[in-house]
Scaffold this motif. Sequence first.
Motif, PDB file in Angstrom:
ATOM      1  N   ASP A  17      46.518  35.629  32.365  1.00 35.35           N
ATOM      2  CA  ASP A  17      46.172  36.065  31.013  1.00 35.35           C
ATOM      3  C   ASP A  17      44.711  35.823  30.703  1.00 35.35           C
ATOM      4  N   GLY A  18      44.202  34.661  31.119  1.00 33.36           N
ATOM      5  CA  GLY A  18      42.814  34.325  30.832  1.00 33.36           C
ATOM      6  C   GLY A  18      41.839  35.308  31.443  1.00 33.36           C
ATOM      7  N   SER A  19      42.139  35.754  32.656  1.00 30.05           N
ATOM      8  CA  SER A  19      41.228  36.691  33.320  1.00 30.05           C
ATOM      9  C   SER A  19      41.228  38.053  32.629  1.00 30.05           C
ATOM     10  N   TYR A  20      42.406  38.539  32.255  1.00 27.19           N
ATOM     11  CA  TYR A  20      42.459  39.822  31.538  1.00 27.19           C
ATOM     12  C   TYR A  20      41.797  39.711  30.163  1.00 27.19           C
ATOM     13  N   LEU A  21      42.013  38.595  29.480  1.00 21.71           N
ATOM     14  CA  LEU A  21      41.411  38.413  28.165  1.00 21.71           C
ATOM     15  C   LEU A  21      39.893  38.335  28.272  1.00 21.71           C
ATOM     16  N   ALA A  22      39.380  37.605  29.264  1.00 22.14           N
ATOM     17  CA  ALA A  22      37.928  37.505  29.442  1.00 22.14           C
ATOM     18  C   ALA A  22      37.311  38.872  29.683  1.00 22.14           C
ATOM     19  N   GLU A  23      37.940  39.668  30.543  1.00 21.14           N
ATOM     20  CA  GLU A  23      37.453  41.029  30.795  1.00 21.14           C
ATOM     21  C   GLU A  23      37.440  41.847  29.513  1.00 21.14           C
ATOM     22  N   TYR A  24      38.522  41.737  28.758  1.00 20.05           N
ATOM     23  CA  TYR A  24      38.653  42.517  27.525  1.00 20.05           C
ATOM     24  C   TYR A  24      37.584  42.127  26.503  1.00 20.05           C
ATOM     25  N   LEU A  25      37.382  40.832  26.327  1.00 25.33           N
ATOM     26  CA  LEU A  25      36.403  40.379  25.334  1.00 25.33           C
ATOM     27  C   LEU A  25      34.984  40.750  25.739  1.00 25.33           C
ATOM     28  N   ILE A  26      34.657  40.622  27.016  1.00 21.54           N
ATOM     29  CA  ILE A  26      33.322  41.005  27.475  1.00 21.54           C
ATOM     30  C   ILE A  26      33.109  42.506  27.285  1.00 21.54           C
ATOM     31  N   SER A  27      34.166  43.291  27.486  1.00 21.89           N
ATOM     32  CA  SER A  27      34.057  44.744  27.260  1.00 21.89           C
ATOM     33  C   SER A  27      33.825  45.065  25.786  1.00 21.89           C
ATOM     34  N   PRO A  43      38.311  29.382  42.296  1.00 23.55           N
ATOM     35  CA  PRO A  43      38.701  29.500  40.891  1.00 23.55           C
ATOM     36  C   PRO A  43      38.371  30.866  40.294  1.00 23.55           C
ATOM     37  N   LEU A  44      37.548  31.630  40.995  1.00 22.56           N
ATOM     38  CA  LEU A  44      37.123  32.929  40.462  1.00 22.56           C
ATOM     39  C   LEU A  44      37.901  34.097  41.053  1.00 22.56           C
ATOM     40  N   MET A  45      38.995  33.825  41.763  1.00 19.57           N
ATOM     41  CA  MET A  45      39.677  34.920  42.455  1.00 19.57           C
ATOM     42  C   MET A  45      40.239  35.971  41.506  1.00 19.57           C
ATOM     43  N   ARG A  46      40.521  35.593  40.247  1.00 20.83           N
ATOM     44  CA  ARG A  46      40.996  36.577  39.277  1.00 20.83           C
ATOM     45  C   ARG A  46      39.859  37.082  38.371  1.00 20.83           C
ATOM     46  N   LEU A  47      38.666  36.557  38.577  1.00 16.59           N
ATOM     47  CA  LEU A  47      37.539  36.902  37.696  1.00 16.59           C
ATOM     48  C   LEU A  47      36.441  37.675  38.423  1.00 16.59           C
ATOM     49  N   LYS A  48      36.774  38.246  39.565  1.00 16.79           N
ATOM     50  CA  LYS A  48      35.748  38.884  40.397  1.00 16.79           C
ATOM     51  C   LYS A  48      35.028  40.033  39.692  1.00 16.79           C
ATOM     52  N   THR A  49      35.715  40.747  38.809  1.00 19.54           N
ATOM     53  CA  THR A  49      35.076  41.896  38.145  1.00 19.54           C
ATOM     54  C   THR A  49      34.012  41.469  37.141  1.00 19.54           C
ATOM     55  N   ILE A  50      34.078  40.211  36.693  1.00 23.73           N
ATOM     56  CA  ILE A  50      33.105  39.755  35.687  1.00 23.73           C
ATOM     57  C   ILE A  50      32.383  38.476  36.114  1.00 23.73           C
ATOM     58  N   ALA A  51      32.602  38.050  37.357  1.00 25.94           N
ATOM     59  CA  ALA A  51      32.061  36.762  37.819  1.00 25.94           C
ATOM     60  C   ALA A  51      30.546  36.664  37.666  1.00 25.94           C
ATOM     61  N   HIS A  52      29.854  37.789  37.794  1.00 28.27           N
ATOM     62  CA  HIS A  52      28.388  37.769  37.717  1.00 28.27           C
ATOM     63  C   HIS A  52      27.856  38.271  36.383  1.00 28.27           C
ATOM     64  N   SER A  53      28.746  38.423  35.427  1.00 33.23           N
ATOM     65  CA  SER A  53      28.298  38.871  34.103  1.00 33.23           C
ATOM     66  C   SER A  53      27.499  37.771  33.411  1.00 33.23           C
ATOM     67  N   PRO A  54      26.355  38.120  32.825  1.00 34.12           N
ATOM     68  CA  PRO A  54      25.565  37.118  32.090  1.00 34.12           C
ATOM     69  C   PRO A  54      26.270  36.645  30.822  1.00 34.12           C
ATOM     70  N   ARG A  55      27.355  37.306  30.451  1.00 35.45           N
ATOM     71  CA  ARG A  55      28.096  36.931  29.237  1.00 35.45           C
ATOM     72  C   ARG A  55      29.246  35.957  29.540  1.00 35.45           C
ATOM     73  N   LEU A  56      29.446  35.651  30.802  1.00 34.42           N
ATOM     74  CA  LEU A  56      30.500  34.715  31.183  1.00 34.42           C
ATOM     75  C   LEU A  56      29.894  33.358  31.518  1.00 34.42           C
ATOM     76  N   HIS A  57      30.410  32.319  30.877  1.00 33.53           N
ATOM     77  CA  HIS A  57      29.898  30.964  31.067  1.00 33.53           C
ATOM     78  C   HIS A  57      31.082  30.055  31.386  1.00 33.53           C
TER      79      HIS A  57
END
Length: 344
Positions: A17-27, A43-57
């Motif tokens: 859920d956290g990974s989908y929510l993070a993607e959604y909020l960044i979008s 720990p980033l295996m579900r966050l690969k689509t946004i792992a390098h986004s400057p908006r993810l901390h």
Amino acid sequence: MKKTRKRALITGITGQDGSYLAEYLISRNYDVWGIIRRTSLDPLMRLKTIAHSPRLHLLYGNLRDSPAITRALKEAQPDEIYNLAAQSDVGISFKCPEETWEVNYAGAKRLIREAMRICPKARIYHASTSEMFGKTPPPQNELSAFAPVSPYGEAKLKAYRELVCGYRAKHKLFICSGILFNHESSRRGEHFVTRKTTLSLAHIKLGLQKSFALGNLEAKRDWGFAGDSVRAMHLMLQQKTPKDYVIATGESHTVREFVEAAAKELGMTIRWSGKGLREVGKDAKGRIVVRVDKKFFRPSEVRDLRGDASSARKELRWKSHTSFKQLVRMMVSADLKNVRQQMH
């Protein structure tokens, strides 16, 4: 004057859920902070689509560590907090009840109390669960009786009553809960029954595995898509007043039906024979591919969950966009693709 971006803090950001929510909020142009635990796995295996986004901390910590929670809240200074971190396996909660209570109740309490002190204007979403309904017959809605039968459901119910309903009434806190029914995806943990099924059948289809075992084939669940559920979480925090909502598809299926649907997507037909613990599922050639094993039965089983999300549809304008068949197809396709890639 340029409007500053909203800031959100997500606990459990590395989970489904956290990974989908993070993607959604960044979008949606948010800056997102997430608390992650130290682990030997990626720990980033579900966050690969946004792992390098400057908006993810990403910040190290967990709900057992008060200083880490304080540090995360001070750094993020969030407008919205989404508490999704949990010991989320119902079966494991029977074996590790103290851990379940420590994270799902005491951990939530640490987070919410610190949020009230550090960022009192932040709006808080707390993840609740259909497991709180337990033995209550379907359809279950916001007015249905709670009757949990597992340590997981009991801990979640105490957090809901005391921290969500209680703090909202006593402290006028903007806090609400989504009472989410089962929601799945290709990012679901491999030990959950849906993902275990799609992954095992993909291995069997490719000749890498002979069979797999499940518990109660007759358990009925309201299975939706996790990507649909996170939209509801966000919508709840955009309302004028905090309110709790059941989030569900309104349609239930047995574990047996899920197995059959997943097999069908792979061009396989499952034929059942035997009864009880001796029941097996065979393919068209008569080979056993599914067995029943008592070790996968829970000490106390929730037999039938089917949610009534009419309030969410009416007031939040939310609805599930993904059918049961589409969900199964999505999960099977992803696992088949991943297994094939691992073969080469």
